[in-house]
Design an enzyme around this catalytic site. Structure first.
Site, mmCIF file in Angstrom:
data_model
loop_
_atom_site.group_PDB
_atom_site.id
_atom_site.type_symbol
_atom_site.label_atom_id
_atom_site.label_comp_id
_atom_site.label_asym_id
_atom_site.label_seq_id
_atom_site.Cartn_x
_atom_site.Cartn_y
_atom_site.Cartn_z
ATOM 1 N N GLU A 1 13.094 28.617 104.867
ATOM 2 C CA GLU A 1 13.374 30.024 104.567
ATOM 3 C C GLU A 1 14.799 30.435 104.918
ATOM 4 O O GLU A 1 15.372 31.274 104.239
ATOM 5 C CB GLU A 1 12.341 30.972 105.192
ATOM 6 C CG GLU A 1 12.333 31.061 106.680
ATOM 7 C CD GLU A 1 11.216 31.958 107.220
ATOM 8 O OE1 GLU A 1 10.883 32.964 106.591
ATOM 9 O OE2 GLU A 1 10.690 31.642 108.291
ATOM 10 N N ASN B 1 8.978 53.006 98.757
ATOM 11 C CA ASN B 1 8.652 51.657 99.213
ATOM 12 C C ASN B 1 7.206 51.385 98.805
ATOM 13 O O ASN B 1 6.327 52.180 99.130
ATOM 14 C CB ASN B 1 8.805 51.606 100.743
ATOM 15 C CG ASN B 1 8.292 50.313 101.344
ATOM 16 O OD1 ASN B 1 8.189 49.295 100.665
ATOM 17 N ND2 ASN B 1 7.957 50.343 102.618
ATOM 18 N N GLY B 2 6.958 50.302 98.095
ATOM 19 C CA GLY B 2 5.591 49.992 97.658
ATOM 20 C C GLY B 2 5.602 49.574 96.193
ATOM 21 O O GLY B 2 6.650 49.212 95.649
ATOM 22 N N HIS C 1 -0.646 9.106 102.358
ATOM 23 C CA HIS C 1 -1.407 9.452 101.150
ATOM 24 C C HIS C 1 -0.527 10.138 100.104
ATOM 25 O O HIS C 1 -1.034 10.768 99.190
ATOM 26 C CB HIS C 1 -2.590 10.355 101.508
ATOM 27 C CG HIS C 1 -3.563 9.675 102.417
ATOM 28 N ND1 HIS C 1 -4.441 8.720 101.983
ATOM 29 C CD2 HIS C 1 -3.756 9.783 103.749
ATOM 30 C CE1 HIS C 1 -5.154 8.280 103.008
ATOM 31 N NE2 HIS C 1 -4.745 8.918 104.092
ATOM 32 N N LYS D 1 11.542 41.368 105.839
ATOM 33 C CA LYS D 1 10.571 41.510 106.915
ATOM 34 C C LYS D 1 9.463 42.444 106.433
ATOM 35 O O LYS D 1 9.729 43.363 105.657
ATOM 36 C CB LYS D 1 11.306 42.142 108.103
ATOM 37 C CG LYS D 1 10.640 41.963 109.425
ATOM 38 C CD LYS D 1 10.924 40.608 109.997
ATOM 39 C CE LYS D 1 10.312 40.429 111.359
ATOM 40 N NZ LYS D 1 10.208 38.991 111.662
ATOM 41 N N ARG E 1 14.598 44.843 106.216
ATOM 42 C CA ARG E 1 13.441 45.034 105.335
ATOM 43 C C ARG E 1 13.767 44.762 103.871
ATOM 44 O O ARG E 1 12.869 44.716 103.022
ATOM 45 C CB ARG E 1 12.927 46.466 105.469
ATOM 46 C CG ARG E 1 12.484 46.821 106.874
ATOM 47 C CD ARG E 1 12.040 48.256 106.932
ATOM 48 N NE ARG E 1 10.839 48.465 106.167
ATOM 49 C CZ ARG E 1 9.604 48.376 106.653
ATOM 50 N NH1 ARG E 1 9.420 48.094 107.919
ATOM 51 N NH2 ARG E 1 8.563 48.584 105.890
ATOM 52 N N TRP F 1 14.282 45.783 98.488
ATOM 53 C CA TRP F 1 13.860 44.398 98.271
ATOM 54 C C TRP F 1 13.167 44.422 96.919
ATOM 55 O O TRP F 1 12.115 45.034 96.759
ATOM 56 C CB TRP F 1 12.897 43.973 99.372
ATOM 57 C CG TRP F 1 12.450 42.541 99.266
ATOM 58 C CD1 TRP F 1 13.090 41.444 99.750
ATOM 59 C CD2 TRP F 1 11.247 42.068 98.659
ATOM 60 N NE1 TRP F 1 12.359 40.321 99.464
ATOM 61 C CE2 TRP F 1 11.225 40.658 98.793
ATOM 62 C CE3 TRP F 1 10.179 42.677 97.992
ATOM 63 C CZ2 TRP F 1 10.194 39.869 98.309
ATOM 64 C CZ3 TRP F 1 9.156 41.883 97.500
ATOM 65 C CH2 TRP F 1 9.171 40.497 97.668
ATOM 66 N N GLU G 1 5.155 25.178 110.683
ATOM 67 C CA GLU G 1 6.033 26.278 111.078
ATOM 68 C C GLU G 1 7.501 25.820 111.126
ATOM 69 O O GLU G 1 8.402 26.536 110.690
ATOM 70 C CB GLU G 1 5.565 26.833 112.431
ATOM 71 C CG GLU G 1 6.456 27.870 113.083
ATOM 72 C CD GLU G 1 6.687 29.136 112.260
ATOM 73 O OE1 GLU G 1 6.076 29.295 111.202
ATOM 74 O OE2 GLU G 1 7.522 29.946 112.681
ATOM 75 N N CYS H 1 11.671 46.850 101.660
ATOM 76 C CA CYS H 1 12.322 48.130 101.384
ATOM 77 C C CYS H 1 12.287 49.002 102.630
ATOM 78 O O CYS H 1 11.286 49.033 103.346
ATOM 79 C CB CYS H 1 11.689 48.905 100.239
ATOM 80 S SG CYS H 1 11.848 48.108 98.660
ATOM 81 N N LYS I 1 10.418 27.457 108.838
ATOM 82 C CA LYS I 1 11.652 28.033 109.390
ATOM 83 C C LYS I 1 12.856 27.445 108.666
ATOM 84 O O LYS I 1 13.762 28.164 108.265
ATOM 85 C CB LYS I 1 11.804 27.746 110.891
ATOM 86 C CG LYS I 1 10.969 28.525 111.853
ATOM 87 C CD LYS I 1 11.194 30.008 111.883
ATOM 88 C CE LYS I 1 10.384 30.716 110.854
ATOM 89 N NZ LYS I 1 9.172 31.359 111.230
HETATM 90 C C1 F6R Z 1 8.217 33.661 108.333
HETATM 91 C C2 F6R Z 1 7.733 35.018 108.339
HETATM 92 C C3 F6R Z 1 6.627 35.375 107.423
HETATM 93 C C4 F6R Z 1 5.623 36.307 108.148
HETATM 94 C C5 F6R Z 1 4.556 36.796 107.163
HETATM 95 C C6 F6R Z 1 3.513 37.643 107.857
HETATM 96 O O1 F6R Z 1 9.242 33.472 109.249
HETATM 97 O O2 F6R Z 1 8.237 35.848 109.064
HETATM 98 O O3 F6R Z 1 5.990 34.260 106.922
HETATM 99 O O4 F6R Z 1 5.050 35.599 109.197
HETATM 100 O O5 F6R Z 1 5.168 37.553 106.163
HETATM 101 O O6 F6R Z 1 4.063 38.759 108.460
HETATM 102 P P1 F6R Z 1 3.312 39.551 109.596
HETATM 103 O O7 F6R Z 1 3.174 38.664 110.768
HETATM 104 O O8 F6R Z 1 4.203 40.731 109.875
HETATM 105 O O9 F6R Z 1 1.986 39.958 109.044
#
Ligand code: F6R
Length: 602
Positions: A481, A99-100, A497, A597, A27, A73, A474, A2, A478
């Site tokens: 997501e 937001n929250g 396994h 984000k 966000r 969000w 990772e 948000c 990527k």
């Molecule tokens: C994946 C991604 C998330 C963040 C996670 C932690 O691409 O961006 O998995 O890594 O939400 O976020 P931060 O690093 O901001 O604490």
């Protein structure tokens, strides 16, 4: 998670609010809205991305100069127009953006319903509008009414509220970030400074439990003890072009391409001739820690897994890595000789923040954070910034390589203290990394061609050993997501396994095959096992590797480096692979479904 934006000044604010929301859209992007005092309350909301709100504004643009806006969000209540913010209390003509998460919203809602309030949405946020309205009925000072309402609230919030007939915005923060922008006769409020950067470089980061009143003449801030408080005005140092696409189709692409520079930023000025210079680490010179614990979420957690390897391998310091969300709920055993490191791009991730608050009751804490002045950066005793600049793409890329670089700096400095002779070679290898990343990026077209072959597949497996196991995790994260393809990361040897059951001619398997001699040989055997089952192999391999050509269907070559630095190179093709697969599948990599984000809710 948000985004909130607000403006008070002399300018008509609807277009400013819209622009602010565009900057904050990363966000959250399932609905958006704004409320403008014009001078009566004018509310416009739309389901979907900011573009939908912009369409609506074309036909009805409110003309006022005070307004608040929100991009959502969804947490409580599905993404639709009714649940979009701002929420209102129609009796008292109040609008609120939030937001929250309001944890006691159910009880508050029932109470307010009994008092005659009618709810329009399924959100927890709407109770704030009615609760403030409930107090504003008898309290002429809107600021005090907001303060009274918030004293009843449990949970996390960043809010902005306006009321008809009052030339002011009241804002408050508890657990969700909120920043004031200090202009000339105009003031802004925003969830982060990317949206304020266009207007002023002077900002104030509010602290938890702060409540502020913004008018055209100035602002006042009251702290948790109900005392007026001075908070320092800080300067935004991030450059505006860093939050523009600058010719790239997506921020994610821009941020992948920036990595030679951002990795260099992480070590610039820190790699001394005889030692790593890390002010943050200096803070701990009288704290002889014998263990390290890393707390983080998502991609930052995977960087932490690499950190474990780096600390144990280089400094022989036992290191544990915990998902912050698991750590904080399991009554963890912490000893006072542990250094707890929080890793976070945003510095606002709710679980990481709460985990570090818990840890600091028992021992010393250290932050590896990107966003300067963010809450985690302020809550830890000391730390280092990764200096990657704003990461707008929802999928983290350059922050990951910045985090790994910082972990490497810490690890080689801790080693240097007992093995000074080893320092120079480790330093030289790191200095060479940006050029090596550039070389990988120059092969983007080849990686795109591989993406074309697999873009229509539904599954993928990523395998790696040692510190390239977290790189496999990772790479898989990527892909899943942003592309919608289901992907799993596994330690290569674990394949037999379980996951081997899934391998057939429809399963692409990405192998990270750049390890040292032992790891390399083992990975080669794992590849043979996949090949025997007709799986398709994409191998990330070191330059001049000819043995792999017989086994792999596709090879992506990366320059040679040390085992410890290999994640910084190996992850680059995986980021590009995910990016191109997503684009080929018609997805917007900057707007992955259901993601946002900065996860500021638990
Ligand atoms: C994946 C991604 C998330 C963040 C996670 C932690 O691409 O961006 O998995 O890594 O939400 O976020 P931060 O690093 O901001 O604490």
């Amino acid at each position: 998670m948000c985004g909130i934006f607000g403006y008070i000044g002399e300018k008509p604010c609807a277009s400013l609010l819209l622009e602010g929301l565009r900057r904050l859209e990363y966000r959250g992007y399932d609905s958006a809205g704004m409320a403008v005092l014009a001078p009566t309350l004018s509310i416009i909301k739309a389901k979907g991305q900011i573009a939908e709100l912009a369409k609506k504004l074309k036909s009805t643009t409110p003309t006022g100069t005070i307004g608040i806006a929100h991009t959502r969000w969804a947490t409580h209540g599905e993404p639709n127009e009714q649940n979009a913010h701002p929420h209102t209390c129609t009796h008292e003509r109040i609008a609120v953006v939030h937001n929250g998460i309001i944890e006691n919203y159910h009880a508050l809602r029932e109470y307010l319903k009994e008092k005659g309030h009618h709810f329009q949405s399924d959100t927890d946020s709407e109770v704030l509008a009615h609760l403030i309205g409930h107090f504003a009925k008898d309290e002429p000072d809107f600021f005090i009414a907001v303060q009274q309402a918030l004293s009843e609230v449990e949970g996390a919030y960043g809010i902005a509220a306006i009321k008809e007939g009052r030339d002011e915005i009241i804002v408050a923060r508890n657990g969700s970030p909120l920043i004031l922008g200090i202009g000339d006769g105009e003031y802004f409020v925003s969830s982060d400074h990317t949206a304020i950067n266009d207007h002023t470089k002077d900002i104030i980061c509010l602290e938890d439990k702060d409540i502020a009143r913004l008018t055209r003449e100035g602002y006042t801030i009251i702290d948790m003890h109900n005392k007026e408080i001075h908070r320092d005005v800080e300067k935004i140092t991030w450059d505006i072009h860093k939050i523009q696409l600058s010719g790239h189709d997506h921020f994610m692409h821009k941020e992948i391409i920036e990595q030679p520079e951002t990795v260099a930023n992480a070590f610039r000025g820190r790699l001394g001739k005889t030692a790593v210079k890390l002010d943050g680490l200096e803070e701990f010179k009288d704290f002889p820690f014998t263990r390290i614990r890393i707390l983080a979420c998502g991609t930052s957690y995977y960087a932490g897994l690499i950190g474990k390897y780096l600390f144990e391998e280089n400094a022989r310091i036992p290191t544990e890595v915990d998902y912050a969300s698991e750590f904080r709920y399991r009554n963890p055993i912490l000893s006072s000789d542990e250094l707890v490191i929080a890793i976070s791009q945003s510095g606002e991730t709710a679980d990481t923040l709460e985990a570090i608050r818990l840890a600091k009751k028992s021992t010393a804490t250290f932050g590896i954070v990107n966003v300067v002045g963010s809450t985690i950066a302020r809550q830890t005793k000391a730390g280092i910034y990764i200096h990657a600049g704003p990461e707008i793409g929802v999928a983290s890329t350059k922050a990951f390589t910045g985090q790994v670089t910082c972990l490497y700096l810490l690890a080689i400095e801790l080693r240097r203290r007992t093995h000074p002779a080893d320092y120079l070679s480790r330093r030289e290898e790191l200095l060479a990394i940006p050029e090596k990343i550039k070389e990988i990026l120059s092969h983007e077209e080849d990686i795109k061609a591989i993406s074309k072959v697999y873009a229509r597949h539904d599954n993928a497996l990523y395998l790696g050993r040692g510190l390239n196991y977290p790189v496999a995790l990772e790479g898989a994260l990527k892909l899943k997501e942003i592309s919608g393809i289901h992907a799993e990361g596994y330690p290569a040897a674990e394949m037999k396994h379980g996951p081997i059951a899934l391998i057939d001619e429809n399963m692409p398997v990405v192998f990270i095959a750049t390890g040292d001699e032992v790891n390399y040989e083992k990975v080669l055997s794992n590849m043979a096992e996949v090949k025997a089952r007709k799986g398709k192999i994409i191998a990330i391999a070191s330059k001049n590797d000819i043995r792999l050509t017989k086994l792999a269907d596709h090879i992506i070559l990366v320059p040679k480096t040390t085992e410890c630095l290999s994640p910084l190179l190996n992850v680059i093709p995986l980021q590009l692979l995910a990016y191109h697969m997503a684009v080929l599948r018609g997805k917007n990599p900057d707007r992955p479904q259901n993601l946002a984000k900065a996860v500021t809710v638990e």
